[in-house]
Design a protein around this motif. Structure first.
Motif, PDB file in Angstrom:
ATOM      1  N   UNK A  27       0.826  -1.201   0.000  1.00 26.20           N
ATOM      2  CA  UNK A  27       0.000   0.000   0.000  1.00 26.20           C
ATOM      3  C   UNK A  27       0.867   1.260   0.000  1.00 26.20           C
ATOM      4  N   UNK A  28       1.955   1.189   0.735  1.00 25.99           N
ATOM      5  CA  UNK A  28       2.856   2.349   0.782  1.00 25.99           C
ATOM      6  C   UNK A  28       3.526   2.570  -0.572  1.00 25.99           C
ATOM      7  N   UNK A  71      -6.490   4.594  -1.391  1.00 23.89           N
ATOM      8  CA  UNK A  71      -7.601   3.648  -1.344  1.00 23.89           C
ATOM      9  C   UNK A  71      -8.375   3.755  -2.636  1.00 23.89           C
ATOM     10  N   UNK A  72      -8.729   2.608  -3.173  1.00 25.69           N
ATOM     11  CA  UNK A  72      -9.371   2.432  -4.484  1.00 25.69           C
ATOM     12  C   UNK A  72      -8.895   3.431  -5.521  1.00 25.69           C
ATOM     13  N   UNK A  77      -2.882  12.915   0.325  1.00 22.49           N
ATOM     14  CA  UNK A  77      -1.758  13.366   1.128  1.00 22.49           C
ATOM     15  C   UNK A  77      -2.310  13.649   2.512  1.00 22.49           C
ATOM     16  N   UNK A  78      -1.827  12.911   3.499  1.00 27.72           N
ATOM     17  CA  UNK A  78      -2.350  13.086   4.849  1.00 27.72           C
ATOM     18  C   UNK A  78      -1.232  13.602   5.737  1.00 27.72           C
TER      19      UNK A  78
ATOM     20  N   UNK B 193      -6.596  -4.081  -3.251  1.00 27.66           N
ATOM     21  CA  UNK B 193      -5.473  -3.209  -3.590  1.00 27.66           C
ATOM     22  C   UNK B 193      -5.547  -2.767  -5.052  1.00 27.66           C
ATOM     23  N   UNK B 194      -5.814  -3.699  -5.951  1.00 26.88           N
ATOM     24  CA  UNK B 194      -5.774  -3.353  -7.376  1.00 26.88           C
ATOM     25  C   UNK B 194      -7.068  -2.699  -7.865  1.00 26.88           C
TER      26      UNK B 194
END
Lengths: 146, 266
Positions: A27-28, A71-72, A77-78, B193-194
């Motif tokens: 995710x990162x 996400x999706x 930017x948090x 994720x994708x």
């Protein structure tokens, strides 16, 4: 040998959860891949945002957090910027000479009130004082991947 | 005009060619007219997985250079006459063809076939650009590994940028036992994720290797296999049927726990 046996008996106690680890890493890395921002751009953006915010407030440099999240297929930017104190206290505290609780009311002049003039707009305008807006500790901006 | 679908992945070795061969054969078994194009110039393999390597005479490059007619280059599968292969040149590089020429070939094939499946090479360079040039749909193949998922994500971005709006995801080589003990990403993890629609889940299956050894796609073998039925289900989903995904959860009963406790090496 003994520890391995224990691990087999209680597999859930084993905190080596590589599935969660790989998800976090992905995710990162995808947040960076998708945003097309170079680390240099993120760093200079961070510096400039901090510069602006620091004009108004003192920030806790150790607890600061500045990251891209995803996400999706939308990258955010948090930034979490904990405020230690506000730089211009005069905006928020009442300062004035000669105001003390002991001073007896008798020394002050009597305030006049004209019942007929209550609600007169002209009078209200004079009474307006500048007030300050609240400060948010979180800066959030969103970029949609092209 | 038939449907033109590119099968791609970004990372190599995740099962693009196996997927192309099996989906192509599964669609052919459903009596569709299917052509599979090997777009991996210089490193062709689709002919091997279909067992057609000895029958390749001309290639796509020969057609484009006018050395043969398109019909001469197409290799017809003997087991299923409605499946044909357009082989890639093995002695040329990926630069020996350009996107316009690929569109030229595909528009000719699309007039005759219900499905044109394009097996893309790994990477995102010229060969990939050629493979996606003529496609209107894509199938992205990945495995539940960090590098494959990252590359798949990059490819999904490129497909969107190239106006290929309809993409489906295949998660290949999933190992339910490893997912159960939290040592592998699950189907849900990867799909989340994708963030593109899932059209297939293929379990890791040793039979796949046996079938490539023989040059016979799994969906052709008489005995049912997990991976083979997964590919058949994908073909049905491509055709618009609603098909449940295979149940790959590990049955973790008390007895099997005891059994695995004694059989697992300490």
């Amino acid at each position: 040998m003994f520890i391995e046996l224990l691990e087999k008996l209680f597999p859930n106690l084993n905190d080596r959860n590589s599935r969660q680890e790989v998800k976090n890493r992905l995710q990162l890395v995808l947040a960076h891949d998708r945003s097309d921002l170079t680390p240099q751009m993120i760093e200079s953006m961070r510096r400039e945002i901090l510069e602006v915010v620091s004009k108004y407030v003192d920030l806790d440099a150790d607890a600061m957090d500045f990251a891209l999240e995803n996400s999706s297929r939308v990258t955010s930017l948090v930034a979490n910027l904990p405020i230690i104190r506000v730089k211009k206290p005069e905006f928020y505290t009442v300062k004035g000479e000669g105001i003390s609780e002991e001073s007896p009311m008798d020394d002050l002049p009597e305030i006049q009130i004209d019942e007929a003039a209550i609600g007169d707009l002209q009078l209200e305008l004079e009474a307006v004082k500048p007030t300050n807006s609240e400060v948010s500790s979180e800066v959030k901006s969103e970029t949609v991947e092209s | 005009m038939g449907r033109v679908i590119v099968i791609t992945s970004g990372k190599g070795g995740v099962g693009k060619t196996t997927t192309t061969a099996n989906i192509g054969m599964a669609l052919a078994q459903r009596n569709r007219k299917v052509v599979v194009i090997d777009a991996d110039f210089g490193l062709r393999n689709l002919d091997l997985l279909l067992g057609l390597e000895n029958r390749v005479v001309y290639t796509a490059v020969d057609v484009l250079s006018g050395q043969c007619r398109l019909e001469q280059a197409l290799v017809k599968d003997k087991r299923r006459g409605n499946l044909v292969l357009l082989p890639a040149a093995q002695n040329r590089t990926k630069d020996s063809i350009n996107p316009a020429q690929m569109r030229q070939l595909v528009s000719a094939l699309g007039k005759v076939f219900d499905y044109v499946l394009i097996d893309s090479p790994a990477g995102i360079e010229m060969g990939f650009q050629n493979a996606i040039a003529a496609a209107t749909e894509a199938i992205v193949v990945t495995t539940p590994e960090i590098s494959a998922v990252r590359d798949a994500d990059r490819v999904i971005g490129l497909l969107e940028a190239n106006n290929i709006k309809k993409s489906g995801l295949i998660i290949n080589r999933i190992r339910p036992k490893m997912v159960a003990v939290n040592d592998m990403m699950s189907v849900e993890d990867v799909t989340e994720i994708l963030a593109i629609p899932l059209i297939g889940v293929v379990p890791d299956d040793e039979k796949v290797i046996v079938s490539t050894n023989k040059g016979e796609p799994l969906v052709l073998s008489g005995t049912p296999t997990q991976a083979g039925s997964a590919f058949e289900n994908i073909a049905r989903r491509i055709e618009g049927e609603k098909v449940e995904f295979l149940d790959l959860t590990v049955k973790d009963g008390f007895l099997s726990k005891i059994k695995s406790f004694f059989t697992k090496p300490v």
